[in-house]
Design an enzyme around this catalytic site. Structure first.
Site, short mmCIF file in Angstrom:
data_model
loop_
_atom_site.label_atom_id
_atom_site.label_comp_id
_atom_site.label_asym_id
_atom_site.label_seq_id
_atom_site.Cartn_x
_atom_site.Cartn_y
_atom_site.Cartn_z
CE LYS A 173 10.60 8.62 14.23
NZ LYS A 173 10.89 7.54 15.19
CG ASP A 199 -0.84 -4.64 5.52
OD1 ASP A 199 -1.92 -4.11 5.19
OD2 ASP A 199 -0.12 -5.26 4.71
CG ASP A 233 9.40 4.91 17.00
OD1 ASP A 233 8.45 5.62 17.37
OD2 ASP A 233 10.58 5.27 17.10
CG ASP A 245 -0.11 0.88 3.39
OD1 ASP A 245 -1.06 0.11 3.19
OD2 ASP A 245 1.02 0.71 2.89
CE1 TYR A 257 1.63 5.64 1.12
CE2 TYR A 257 0.00 4.77 -0.40
CZ TYR A 257 0.84 4.60 0.67
OH TYR A 257 0.87 3.38 1.31
C1 LIG Z 1 -1.44 -0.79 -3.27
C2 LIG Z 1 -1.13 0.36 -2.38
C3 LIG Z 1 -1.00 1.61 -3.18
C4 LIG Z 1 -2.18 0.51 -1.27
C5 LIG Z 1 -1.82 1.64 -0.35
O1 LIG Z 1 -0.68 1.74 0.12
O2 LIG Z 1 -2.71 2.45 -0.06
C6 LIG Z 1 -2.40 -0.72 -0.41
O3 LIG Z 1 -1.28 -1.08 0.30
C7 LIG Z 1 -3.56 -0.48 0.52
O4 LIG Z 1 -3.39 -0.66 1.72
O5 LIG Z 1 -4.66 -0.16 0.02
MG LIG Z 2 -1.66 -1.57 2.30
#
Ligand SMILES: CC(C)[C@H](C(=O)O)[C@@H](O)C(=O)O
Ligand SMILES: [Mg+2]
Ligand SMILES: NC(=O)c1ccc[n+]([C@@H]2O[C@H](COP(=O)([O-])OP(=O)(O)OC[C@H]3O[C@@H](n4cnc5c(N)ncnc54)[C@H](O)[C@@H]3O)[C@@H](O)[C@H]2O)c1
Length: 372
Positions: free
Chosen positions: A189, A249, A221, A245, A142
């Protein structure tokens, strides 16, 4: 306790869900006799539209002068992936994390008993899920050098990590594991990436100081598969910025909705509390977004300041909303309750637990790891 809290609603559903967190913190204030002072500030697309930048100086100053920050979400479709945009909302969030040195993003994933019936996943395999992801937040791909050569059409993103960046979050993760089930899984990885091999070297060395903690390594993976097939094997997952990240999710599928998962982003001087989800622009102002991730993020804020009874009371009110089915449609499809109604219900049900709550009735498990 007196706390100055910066409130950054952001874009899309951000302001709506953060408004529910504020209701809950007001309720905690009244019930437990604290003083919370909230100061709103601009970030993201709204800040670009009004001030020309996704992180105005004024916002950064308010955040730096606050005890904590409550953050909603940023991002709007007019910027997303637009190659012609000169500036975009996500830059505001990334800059804020960097400026405040919020290097550890703590993302707990738990399966709530009241919600498991709805899960399309194997209930037996996911029911004991109680893991926490320690995601490195201020380094990696990032923040590495980026470039695009419009002549050759070659673009580059660089992933870089220093020993110090790995080491500081690793100590936090090992300390967290000490108070949990004493296992750290490094997700990387290392069969491909040099940065991952450095993570392994640093972790192997730090692990010597934590002999009671089991250290395991998994490739990302495989970890993605294991998290769905057998999530209860995980206790603390430690990983880099991008893997964390994505994996978090995915973790929200275990819980039942991404609208349920909170997070804390901490450094040595500052702390920010944010749902893991984004600005869900399609739902903006429709009163359908699940406010629980934002409300539990406020719960993590309370825990950060050792207001544990207060945090437990907030979590208990959330669990009561589950058991009474006062939830938004994302977790029980037939539900007709809106963001505001759910927020009101939870705020109204925050009370000192001993006096009013029957833990068994509400299926409440207020173990140490309820939130963090
Ligand atoms: C919006 C984006 C930059 C952010 C990240 O990847 O950190 C989001 O996906 C999160 O999980 O906070
Ligand atoms: Mg995110
Ligand atoms: N921390 C952040 O601010 C953050 C995090 C992720 C994405 N984003 C941004 O948000 C925008 C939208 O991104 P996206 O669509 O990939 O991710 P998103 O998390 O905003 O939404 C993805 C899907 O998740 C569900 N969802 C998300 N939040 C929910 C909630 N509170 N209640 C119920 N369902 C919910 C919806 O089905 C939605 O379609 C983009 O601009 C992206 O960059 C910001």
């Amino acid at each position: 306790m007196r706390l100055d809290i910066a409130v950054l609603g952001g874009d899309g559903i951000g302001p709506e869900v953060v408004a529910q967190s504020l209701k809950c913190l007001r309720s905690v204030e009244e019930t437990f006799g604290h003083t919370f002072r909230f100061k709103k500030a601009l970030i993201g697309a709204e800040a670009i539209d009004k001030k020309g930048t996704p992180l105005p100086d004024e916002t950064l100053k308010i955040c730096k002068n606050s005890d904590a920050i409550l953050f909603g979400a940023i991002g709007m479709p007019k910027f997303d992936g637009n190659p012609n945009a000169k500036v975009w909302p996500e830059q505001g969030l990334l800059k804020l994390r960097k400026e405040l040195d919020l290097f550890a993003n703590i993302r707990p994933v738990k399966v709530f008993p009241a919600l498991i019936k709805q899960s399309p996943l194997n209930k037996k395999l996911i029911k004991d899920t109680d893991l926490v992801i320690y995601r490195e937040l201020s380094g990696g791909i990032y923040y590495g050098n980026k470039s695009i050569d419009s002549g050759t059409n070659v673009a580059t993103d660089t992933c870089s990590y220093s020993e110090e960046e790995i080491s500081r979050i690793t100590h936090l993760a090992f300390k967290a594991a000490k108070n949990r089930r004493k296992k750290v899984t490094l997700v990387d990885k290392a069969n491909v990436l040099e940065t991952s091999r450095l993570w392994r070297r640093v972790l192997n060395s730090i692990a010597q100081s934590y002999p009671e903690i089991e250290l395991e390594t998994l490739f990302i993976d495989n970890a993605a598969v294991q998290m769905i097939l057998n999530p209860s094997q995980f206790d603390v997952i430690l990983t880099d910025n991008m893997f964390g990240d994505i994996l978090s999710d995915q973790g929200s599928v275990l819980a039942g909705s991404i609208g349920l998962l909170p997070s804390a982003s901490v450094g040595t001087e500052h702390a920010m509390f944010e749902p893991i989800h984004g600005s869900y622009p399609d739902a903006k102002d429709k009163n359908i977004a699940n406010p629980v991730a934002a409300i539990l993020s406020a719960g993590m804020l309370l825990q950060h300041f050792k207001l544990n009874e207060e945090a437990d009371a907030l979590v208990a009110a959330v669990l009561k909303s589950f058991s009474k089915k006062i939830v938004t449609p994302d977790i029980m499809g037939s539900s007709k309750y809106g963001t505001n109604y759910v927020g009101d219900f939870i705020a109204d049900n925050i009370m000192e637990l001993d006096d009013h709550f029957n833990m068994n009735d509400e299926n409440i498990d207020l173990g140490k790891s309820t939130i963090i």
